[in-house]
Design an enzyme around this catalytic site. Structure first.
Site, PDB file in Angstrom:
ATOM      1  N   GLN A 129       0.859  -1.193   0.000  1.00  0.00           N
ATOM      2  CA  GLN A 129       0.000   0.000   0.000  1.00  0.00           C
ATOM      3  C   GLN A 129       0.891   1.238   0.000  1.00  0.00           C
ATOM      4  OE1 GLN A 129      -3.044   1.484   0.298  1.00  0.00           O
ATOM      5  NE2 GLN A 129      -2.184   3.428   1.018  1.00  0.00           N
ATOM      6  N   ARG A 160       0.649   5.846  -0.599  1.00  0.00           N
ATOM      7  CA  ARG A 160      -0.002   7.055  -1.093  1.00  0.00           C
ATOM      8  C   ARG A 160       1.071   8.058  -1.492  1.00  0.00           C
ATOM      9  NH1 ARG A 160      -0.778   8.144   4.892  1.00  0.00           N
ATOM     10  NH2 ARG A 160       0.013  10.231   5.278  1.00  0.00           N
ATOM     11  N   ASN A 161       2.320   7.590  -1.528  1.00  0.00           N
ATOM     12  CA  ASN A 161       3.467   8.465  -1.754  1.00  0.00           C
ATOM     13  C   ASN A 161       4.229   8.123  -3.016  1.00  0.00           C
ATOM     14  OD1 ASN A 161       4.008  10.471   0.314  1.00  0.00           O
ATOM     15  ND2 ASN A 161       3.937   8.734   1.730  1.00  0.00           N
ATOM     16  N   GLY A 191       4.293  -1.023   7.560  1.00  0.00           N
ATOM     17  CA  GLY A 191       5.479  -0.302   8.024  1.00  0.00           C
ATOM     18  C   GLY A 191       5.194   0.478   9.295  1.00  0.00           C
ATOM     19  N   ARG A 192       6.075   1.419   9.558  1.00  0.00           N
ATOM     20  CA  ARG A 192       5.917   2.272  10.730  1.00  0.00           C
ATOM     21  C   ARG A 192       4.809   3.290  10.454  1.00  0.00           C
ATOM     22  NH1 ARG A 192       7.481   7.125  12.533  1.00  0.00           N
ATOM     23  NH2 ARG A 192       8.271   7.300  14.660  1.00  0.00           N
ATOM     24  N   ASP A 193       3.927   3.493  11.414  1.00  0.00           N
ATOM     25  CA  ASP A 193       2.849   4.492  11.333  1.00  0.00           C
ATOM     26  C   ASP A 193       2.026   4.381  10.045  1.00  0.00           C
ATOM     27  OD1 ASP A 193       1.350   6.492  12.518  1.00  0.00           O
ATOM     28  OD2 ASP A 193       2.507   8.111  11.615  1.00  0.00           O
ATOM     29  N   HIS A 194       1.675   3.159   9.687  1.00  0.00           N
ATOM     30  CA  HIS A 194       0.887   2.909   8.476  1.00  0.00           C
ATOM     31  C   HIS A 194      -0.434   3.697   8.529  1.00  0.00           C
ATOM     32  CE1 HIS A 194      -0.331   0.074   5.119  1.00  0.00           C
ATOM     33  NE2 HIS A 194      -1.471   0.668   5.415  1.00  0.00           N
ATOM     34  N   ALA A 195      -0.716   4.431   7.450  1.00  0.00           N
ATOM     35  CA  ALA A 195      -1.965   5.218   7.336  1.00  0.00           C
ATOM     36  C   ALA A 195      -2.134   6.231   8.464  1.00  0.00           C
ATOM     37  CB  ALA A 195      -3.194   4.311   7.254  1.00  0.00           C
TER      38      ALA A 195
END
Ligand code: ZN
Length: 393
Positions: A192, A194-195, A286-290
């Protein structure tokens, strides 16, 4: 990792063809119409093509309440994000359970809705549970507070695909599953994003890929917050990365057309469920997903998975990663012993600096081909709020 996890949840398919579709379109002319904006129209497409399996429509009061409070549908199936259709009070008065309505997007009939219930709801309750805060500086909370006061639940049947400038980049779960099978992949990891892809993402993707047969890169295109990269930039930069740095027979790229909720842990589980439906066996968290701002603990989106052993997809957890000048590459907290002065973090701020300044250390953060693509835009970031809430008002 040789396990071949197959989901026990059957794919939903609520589409019509031929005479049945013609008859439904003729019937739609006499039905109450509910106008929907882009975001809801894409939800309709996701539901009817099985991206949101096992959902067959917008949530009823029973399912919505159960999801909000317990992160499960009323029948105990894991589901963490409300998928709901909001309407004005006047429109709600013209709708009744047992009747059928037609959803209209940009003047076109998109789906029939068999109304199961029409119900008021508590915006604050949704915000508090789903986002864990009532702070309207949180983009998900701000949006929830602007919703119309009634919800309509019921099964959908697709009549026409909603207009979408990115239609060519969308694959349905049936199409992706077939594609994975054709490629002979038994294990597929979903990614996933958004970047735009920086070297840290590529490191994550390729580390995950080294344990499975193929990778499904599935960028989320849809409503996002100010400061996120524009959809077109994300898509073009991924196409460029793949062209130059991936083996063709190990990667599939298609988009996930929905909005970001920024619901952190709950959204991570939602993102995993969707990738299971696309046919993935594994999913990178990953770290701090969404996440957004400092609303969620850095690894809360990984810890939440302990409550969901029944998802039908294996989450792969990764630590924070960064470039280390001493190691001379991308590393993470588990692999690099050097102190913080050696680190170049993959933060959004650092990335923007790298792309706009001559000595922004771009080569440590991003592939030159990707940087070239991003620099074609005077401003590759979303500058104004693009919340699209017309429609069901
Ligand atoms: Zn190091």
């Amino acid at each position: 990792m040789s396990e071949n996890v197959t989901s026990s949840i059957p794919l939903v398919r609520r589409t019509l063809t031929g005479e049945a579709r013609e008859a439904a379109l003729a019937r739609a002319k006499s039905l109450v119409q509910i106008e929907v904006g882009d975001d809801l129209a894409y939800d309709v497409s996701n539901i009817t093509h099985g991206v949101f399996s096992p959902l067959r429509g917008f949530m009823t009061a029973r399912d919505c309440s159960s999801v909000v409070q317990h992160m499960r549908l009323a029948n105990d199936t894991a589901w963490t994000i409300p998928i709901i259709l909001d309407v004005s009070e006047s429109l709600a008065r013209s709708l009744a359970s047992g009747r059928t309505a037609v959803l209209v997007h940009q003047g076109k009939f998109v789906a029939l809705l068999e109304i199961a219930d029409v119900y008021p709801f508590d915006r604050q309750e949704i915000a508090a549970h789903v986002y864990g805060t009532l702070d309207t500086a949180h983009p998900g909370v701000a949006r929830a507070m602007k919703m119309a006061p009634y919800l309509v639940g019921g099964d959908l049947m697709l009549l026409n695909e909603p207009e979408d400038p990115y239609q060519d980049y969308r694959l349905t779960p049936i199409e992706t599953s077939l594609l994975f099978k054709e490629k002979g992949w038994r294990t597929v990891v979903g990614f996933q994003t958004r970047n735009i892809p920086h070297l840290g993402h590529e490191y994550l993707q390729k580390t995950a890929l080294s344990f499975v047969d193929g990778i499904f890169i599935n960028p989320l295109l849809g409503e996002k917050k100010v400061g996120d990269f524009k959809d077109e930039v994300v898509l073009r930069s991924y196409k460029t990365l793949i062209e130059h740095y991936y083996l063709r027979d190990r990667i599939v790229l298609s988009i996930f057309r929905t909005r970001m909720r920024y619901a952190g842990p709950r959204e991570a589980v939602f993102h995993a469920i969707v990738r299971r439906n696309f046919g993935c066996t594994h999913f990178v968290v990953g770290r701090d997903h969404a996440g957004v701002g400092g609303y969620y603990a850095p690894y809360a989106a990984q810890e939440i998975f302990q409550h969901f052993p029944d998802l039908g997809i294996v989450p792969l957890f990764f630590s924070a990663f960064f470039h280390c000048r001493k190691c001379g590459g991308v590393v993470n907290e588990k692999t690099c012993p050097h102190d913080a002065s050696m680190r170049v973090e993959f933060s959004g701020t650092r990335l923007r600096k790298a792309l706009t300044e001559a000595d922004g250390q771009a080569d440590q953060l991003i592939r030159p081909e990707v940087a070239t693509v991003v620099r074609e835009w005077a401003n590759p970031l979303i500058e104004i709020e693009e919340i699209d809430m017309e429609g069901a008002r």
